[in-house]
Design an enzyme around this catalytic site. Structure first.
Site, short mmCIF file in Angstrom:
data_model
loop_
_atom_site.label_atom_id
_atom_site.label_comp_id
_atom_site.label_asym_id
_atom_site.label_seq_id
_atom_site.Cartn_x
_atom_site.Cartn_y
_atom_site.Cartn_z
N GLY A 36 23.72 0.99 1.72
CA GLY A 36 24.71 -0.20 2.22
C GLY A 36 24.08 -1.48 1.90
N ASP A 81 14.70 5.12 -0.95
CA ASP A 81 14.05 4.40 0.15
C ASP A 81 13.05 3.64 -0.44
OD1 ASP A 81 14.05 4.40 2.97
OD2 ASP A 81 12.00 4.89 3.04
N SER A 82 12.62 2.46 -0.01
CA SER A 82 11.94 1.45 -0.88
C SER A 82 11.26 0.64 0.38
CB SER A 82 12.30 0.75 -1.58
OG SER A 82 13.60 0.44 -1.30
N PHE A 120 15.67 -10.00 -3.88
CA PHE A 120 16.22 -9.95 -2.35
C PHE A 120 14.90 -9.68 -1.36
CE2 PHE A 120 16.13 -5.32 -1.50
CZ PHE A 120 16.13 -4.69 -2.74
N GLY A 121 15.17 -9.51 -0.13
CA GLY A 121 13.91 -8.94 0.71
C GLY A 121 12.57 -9.80 0.55
N TYR A 122 11.63 -9.20 0.21
CA TYR A 122 10.42 -9.70 -0.12
C TYR A 122 9.98 -10.31 -1.43
CZ TYR A 122 9.46 -7.19 4.37
OH TYR A 122 9.64 -6.62 5.53
N ASP A 123 10.91 -10.19 -2.30
CA ASP A 123 10.81 -10.88 -3.60
C ASP A 123 10.27 -12.13 -3.62
OD1 ASP A 123 11.57 -8.44 -4.96
OD2 ASP A 123 13.61 -8.89 -5.40
N LYS A 163 13.15 -7.85 -13.90
CA LYS A 163 12.86 -7.17 -12.57
C LYS A 163 13.18 -5.58 -12.85
CE LYS A 163 13.30 -6.59 -7.94
NZ LYS A 163 13.95 -6.68 -6.57
N HIS A 186 9.53 -0.97 -9.29
CA HIS A 186 9.30 0.36 -8.50
C HIS A 186 10.63 0.94 -8.70
CE1 HIS A 186 11.02 -2.85 -5.76
NE2 HIS A 186 11.22 -1.97 -4.81
#
Ligand code: ITT
Length: 199
Positions: A8, A74-75, A159-162, A182, A187
């Site tokens: 999502g 899942d990351s 996004f996120g922790y980037d 990227k 990963h």
């Protein structure tokens, strides 16, 4: 091939769409599928397989026409100095303290607070990706990228922790990398490349 992504997360969708560019990509919402699975596994592997299986089951239950492969990812971010946190709880990190899901900048601030006074800033992203092509044909791969956590956010991509994840060999954070770059080193990009070969 038609690929249905068990996510999502719109950012993941766009990264994965670029990785699987030769295929037709959809997310559950595009097919009107109500997909919201509880990630109760104890590892990235558990959660990746659990998401893929749940979506595969839903696809069959709803008799969606066409031939589909399901891919789940899942990351998360692992910081050894924090005992592996946020790890599989990366998306929800800090929500137990704040009583609600945090936005990415808040979550990054929370991470930096947890790292206050800690000099070992090594970290890595993990991506576990699962492919289901048939009831009994399943594949899973897991990949990482290493970096360090810096003291402030830099960059507006990703996004996120980037923005706090600094990659030594490129001299920039993951949020400063061109999306194509990227995808070639991350990963998720590395895991996706392996899955693309299996497709
Ligand atoms: P879905 O489960 O719907 O795919 P999600 O965002 O909840 O979306 P995960 O459970 O895999 O996905 O949690 C991954 C979290 O880890 C994600 O929300 C980010 O906070 C972080 N993360 C994963 N990959 C990342 C990346 O490439 N860059 C920055 N942060 C990442």
């Amino acid at each position: 091939m038609n690929i249905l992504l068990a996510t999502g997360n719109a950012h993941k969708k766009s990264e994965l769409a670029a990785i699987f560019s030769g295929h037709s990509i959809a997310i559950p919402e595009d097919l009107g599928l109500p997909f919201d699975v509880e990630e109760h596994g104890m590892t990235f592997l558990d959660n990746s397989m659990l998401k893929a299986q749940a979506l595969w089951d839903l696809l069959k239950e709803r008799s969606i026409p066409g031939s589909w492969a399901v891919i789940a990812d899942d990351s998360g971010l692992v910081v050894p100095a924090l005992g592996g946190a946020p790890g599989i709880y990366s998306a929800r990190y800090g929500s137990d303290v704040y009583g609600r899901m945090l936005e990415s900048p808040e979550r990054n601030r929370y991470l930096l607070e947890q790292l206050g006074g800690i000099t070992d800033r090594r970290a890595f992203f993990v991506c576990c990706m699962s492919l289901i092509k048939d009831d009994y044909v399943h594949y899973t791969v897991q990949e990482t990228i290493e970096g360090t956590i810096i003291d402030k956010e830099i960059g507006s991509g990703g996004f996120g922790y980037d923005p706090v994840f600094y990659i030594e060999s490129y001299g920039m954070t993951a949020a400063q990398l061109d999306p194509e770059l990227k995808n070639s080193i991350s990963h998720r990009g590395k895991a996706g490349k392996q899955i693309a070969k299996l497709l």
